[in-house]
Scaffold this active site. Structure first.
Site, mmCIF file in Angstrom:
data_model
loop_
_atom_site.group_PDB
_atom_site.id
_atom_site.type_symbol
_atom_site.label_atom_id
_atom_site.label_comp_id
_atom_site.label_asym_id
_atom_site.label_seq_id
_atom_site.Cartn_x
_atom_site.Cartn_y
_atom_site.Cartn_z
ATOM 1 N N GLY A 47 0.571 -1.285 0.151
ATOM 2 C CA GLY A 47 -0.108 0.043 -0.133
ATOM 3 C C GLY A 47 0.824 1.435 0.183
ATOM 4 O O GLY A 47 0.433 2.472 -0.242
ATOM 5 N N ASP A 106 -4.370 2.937 11.233
ATOM 6 C CA ASP A 106 -6.136 2.489 11.472
ATOM 7 C C ASP A 106 -5.706 1.877 12.875
ATOM 8 O O ASP A 106 -6.002 2.816 13.648
ATOM 9 C CB ASP A 106 -6.377 0.948 10.736
ATOM 10 C CG ASP A 106 -7.837 0.944 10.887
ATOM 11 O OD1 ASP A 106 -8.301 1.613 11.305
ATOM 12 O OD2 ASP A 106 -8.832 0.703 9.735
ATOM 13 N N VAL A 161 -11.105 3.695 2.163
ATOM 14 C CA VAL A 161 -10.552 4.736 1.206
ATOM 15 C C VAL A 161 -9.747 3.779 0.599
ATOM 16 O O VAL A 161 -9.141 3.263 1.067
ATOM 17 C CB VAL A 161 -9.742 5.782 1.847
ATOM 18 C CG1 VAL A 161 -10.939 6.883 2.604
ATOM 19 C CG2 VAL A 161 -8.917 4.985 2.611
ATOM 20 N N ARG A 173 -5.092 0.862 -6.284
ATOM 21 C CA ARG A 173 -4.008 1.361 -6.137
ATOM 22 C C ARG A 173 -3.534 2.377 -7.178
ATOM 23 O O ARG A 173 -2.856 3.454 -6.881
ATOM 24 C CB ARG A 173 -2.850 0.325 -6.069
ATOM 25 C CG ARG A 173 -2.991 -0.814 -5.513
ATOM 26 C CD ARG A 173 -1.699 -1.386 -4.295
ATOM 27 N NE ARG A 173 -2.222 -2.861 -4.001
ATOM 28 C CZ ARG A 173 -2.538 -2.569 -2.721
ATOM 29 N NH1 ARG A 173 -1.530 -2.099 -2.090
ATOM 30 N NH2 ARG A 173 -2.425 -4.274 -2.456
#
Length: 187
Positions: A47, A106, A161, A173
């Site tokens: 990510g 998160d 998101v 992505r």
């Protein structure tokens, strides 16, 4: 097929992202410019790949780059809470300052695991540079190592998101912005 049709709304535009990444690069450069030992940027795959690439091009210092992978999401939208290191560093980070580069913080589970992993590899300090921060979802309060600092691009609302490296089931992505995925695509 356009990816944009899957997006409910744009949270952060490509222009806002570029501006904030430049600010973070300047901040990190100024904080490390007096150090004799250059920092090691550790991208958390997959990510953070776009954020890492853009960020390090804004760092005006000699640096090293490596990657680590910690799996916690699989193909779902909620962290499993039990991250595991599935791809480790190739560089020796003993007595080095590490800057972990994350796409999103998160719950804090993955980040806590990664910080502990860097500590066990004898990093002298561990900082975190996250593109998005979701403090409202925090379950684990991580502790940085040594003189480590916490850098954050944007605070993110509690929505699912995608874009700028972040995915749903390995897709989206490649969006140049951060958008909220329409719930009908993941519920």
């Amino acid at each position: 097929m356009s990816l944009d049709k899957h997006i409910e709304k744009v949270l952060f535009s490509a222009e806002a992202i570029a501006e904030r990444v430049a600010q973070l690069g300047s901040e990190i450069t100024s904080q490390f410019s007096g150090d004799s030992e250059p920092p090691v940027f550790v991208g958390v795959a997959t990510g953070a790949c776009l954020f890492l690439a853009d960020l390090v091009r804004r760092i005006d210092l000699p640096i090293s780059i490596d990657f680590v992978r910690a799996d916690s999401y699989g193909s779902g939208t909620v962290s499993s809470g039990s991250p595991r290191i599935s791809f480790d560093l190739k560089l020796d980070i003993t007595n080095k300052h590490v800057i972990l580069v994350e796409d999103i913080v998160d719950t804090g589970n993955t980040l806590s695991c990664l910080i502990e992993h860097m500590k066990l590899k004898n990093a002298s300090s561990v900082s975190v540079c996250t593109f998005l921060d979701k403090p409202s979802r925090r379950k684990v309060h991580f502790k940085l190592v040594g003189d480590g600092k916490f850098y954050s691009g944007f605070e993110c609302p509690d929505e699912f998101v995608v874009g700028y490296g972040m995915d749903f089931a390995e897709q989206f992505r490649n969006l140049s912005y951060i958008g909220v995925l329409k719930p009908e695509y993941y519920l």
